[in-house]
Design a protein around this motif. Structure first.
Motif, short mmCIF file in Angstrom:
data_model
loop_
_atom_site.label_atom_id
_atom_site.label_comp_id
_atom_site.label_asym_id
_atom_site.label_seq_id
_atom_site.Cartn_x
_atom_site.Cartn_y
_atom_site.Cartn_z
N PRO A 46 0.83 -1.21 0.00
CA PRO A 46 0.00 0.00 0.00
C PRO A 46 0.87 1.26 0.00
N ILE A 47 0.33 2.33 -0.58
CA ILE A 47 1.07 3.59 -0.57
C ILE A 47 0.53 4.52 0.51
N ALA A 48 -0.52 4.10 1.21
CA ALA A 48 -1.07 4.89 2.32
C ALA A 48 -1.85 3.98 3.25
N ASN A 49 -1.87 4.30 4.49
CA ASN A 49 -2.65 3.56 5.48
C ASN A 49 -3.49 4.56 6.26
N PRO A 50 -4.79 4.27 6.44
CA PRO A 50 -5.61 5.20 7.22
C PRO A 50 -5.20 5.17 8.69
N GLY A 51 -5.33 6.30 9.34
CA GLY A 51 -5.04 6.38 10.76
C GLY A 51 -6.19 5.84 11.59
N LEU A 52 -5.96 5.71 12.88
CA LEU A 52 -6.97 5.18 13.80
C LEU A 52 -8.22 6.04 13.79
N ALA A 53 -8.08 7.35 13.75
CA ALA A 53 -9.25 8.24 13.74
C ALA A 53 -10.10 8.01 12.49
N SER A 54 -9.46 7.77 11.34
CA SER A 54 -10.21 7.50 10.11
C SER A 54 -10.97 6.20 10.19
N LEU A 55 -10.34 5.17 10.74
CA LEU A 55 -11.01 3.88 10.90
C LEU A 55 -12.20 3.99 11.85
N LYS A 56 -12.02 4.69 12.98
CA LYS A 56 -13.12 4.88 13.92
C LYS A 56 -14.28 5.63 13.26
N ALA A 57 -13.96 6.66 12.49
CA ALA A 57 -15.01 7.43 11.82
C ALA A 57 -15.77 6.57 10.82
N ALA A 58 -15.09 5.68 10.13
CA ALA A 58 -15.74 4.82 9.15
C ALA A 58 -16.68 3.82 9.81
N PHE A 59 -16.30 3.33 10.99
CA PHE A 59 -17.12 2.34 11.69
C PHE A 59 -18.20 2.96 12.56
N HIS A 60 -18.05 4.22 12.91
CA HIS A 60 -19.02 4.89 13.79
C HIS A 60 -19.51 6.16 13.12
N GLN A 61 -20.26 5.99 12.04
CA GLN A 61 -20.75 7.13 11.28
C GLN A 61 -21.82 7.87 12.08
N PRO A 62 -21.89 9.19 11.92
CA PRO A 62 -22.88 9.98 12.65
C PRO A 62 -24.30 9.66 12.19
N THR A 63 -25.26 9.88 13.07
CA THR A 63 -26.66 9.63 12.71
C THR A 63 -27.40 10.94 12.46
N ALA A 64 -26.71 12.06 12.58
CA ALA A 64 -27.34 13.36 12.37
C ALA A 64 -27.66 13.58 10.90
N THR A 65 -28.54 14.53 10.65
CA THR A 65 -28.88 14.91 9.29
C THR A 65 -27.82 15.88 8.79
N ILE A 66 -27.42 15.72 7.53
CA ILE A 66 -26.42 16.61 6.94
C ILE A 66 -27.03 17.35 5.77
N SER A 67 -26.43 18.47 5.41
CA SER A 67 -26.87 19.23 4.25
C SER A 67 -25.81 19.12 3.17
N ILE A 68 -26.26 19.04 1.94
CA ILE A 68 -25.35 18.97 0.81
C ILE A 68 -25.72 20.07 -0.16
N SER A 69 -24.76 20.90 -0.53
CA SER A 69 -25.00 21.96 -1.52
C SER A 69 -24.49 21.47 -2.86
N SER A 70 -25.20 21.80 -3.90
CA SER A 70 -24.75 21.39 -5.22
C SER A 70 -25.01 22.49 -6.23
N LEU A 71 -24.21 22.50 -7.27
CA LEU A 71 -24.38 23.42 -8.39
C LEU A 71 -24.85 22.58 -9.55
N SER A 72 -26.04 22.87 -10.04
CA SER A 72 -26.65 22.03 -11.06
C SER A 72 -26.27 22.50 -12.46
N PRO A 73 -25.82 21.60 -13.35
CA PRO A 73 -25.52 21.97 -14.72
C PRO A 73 -26.82 22.15 -15.49
#
Length: 104
Positions: A46-73
């Motif tokens: 591998p050329i990169a390894n995720p850190g412990l914080a990244s692994l924890k974030a992937a396994f413990h995703q938030p349950t809150a609602t998020i907003s996504i902004s987009s620019l429409s073509p």
């Protein structure tokens, strides 16, 4: 098949302490083990390894609602839109497939 990925060249040069901040043509021809312009298939490791914080974030995703902004073509009709969805749903379904995602 040659993958021809620049990050693998950079990684190999960094391992040898030879990276100069840019990739030069001589770097592309350099036969180090991670050069996917020279060697077919995947690099030897591998050329990169995720850190412990990244692994924890992937396994413990938030349950809150998020907003996504987009620019429409298309460009002639540049309109901004805001959608709300839960992270467990597919945010990409809420916006155009051609939109640029900006998490807010």
């Amino acid at each position: 098949m040659l993958l021809q990925c620049d990050p693998t060249i950079i990684y190999g040069l960094i391992l040898d302490d030879r990276y100069r901040g840019k990739i030069y043509e001589s770097d592309i021809r350099d036969p180090h083990d991670y050069n996917t312009y020279v060697h077919p298939g995947l690099p030897p490791g591998p050329i990169a390894n995720p850190g412990l914080a990244s692994l924890k974030a992937a396994f413990h995703q938030p349950t809150a609602t998020i907003s996504i902004s987009s620019l429409s073509p298309p460009a002639s009709r540049r309109t901004s839109s805001r959608r709300t969805c839960k992270p467990t749903t597919r945010p990409n379904r809420a916006i155009s497939p051609h939109a640029t995602l900006i998490a807010t």
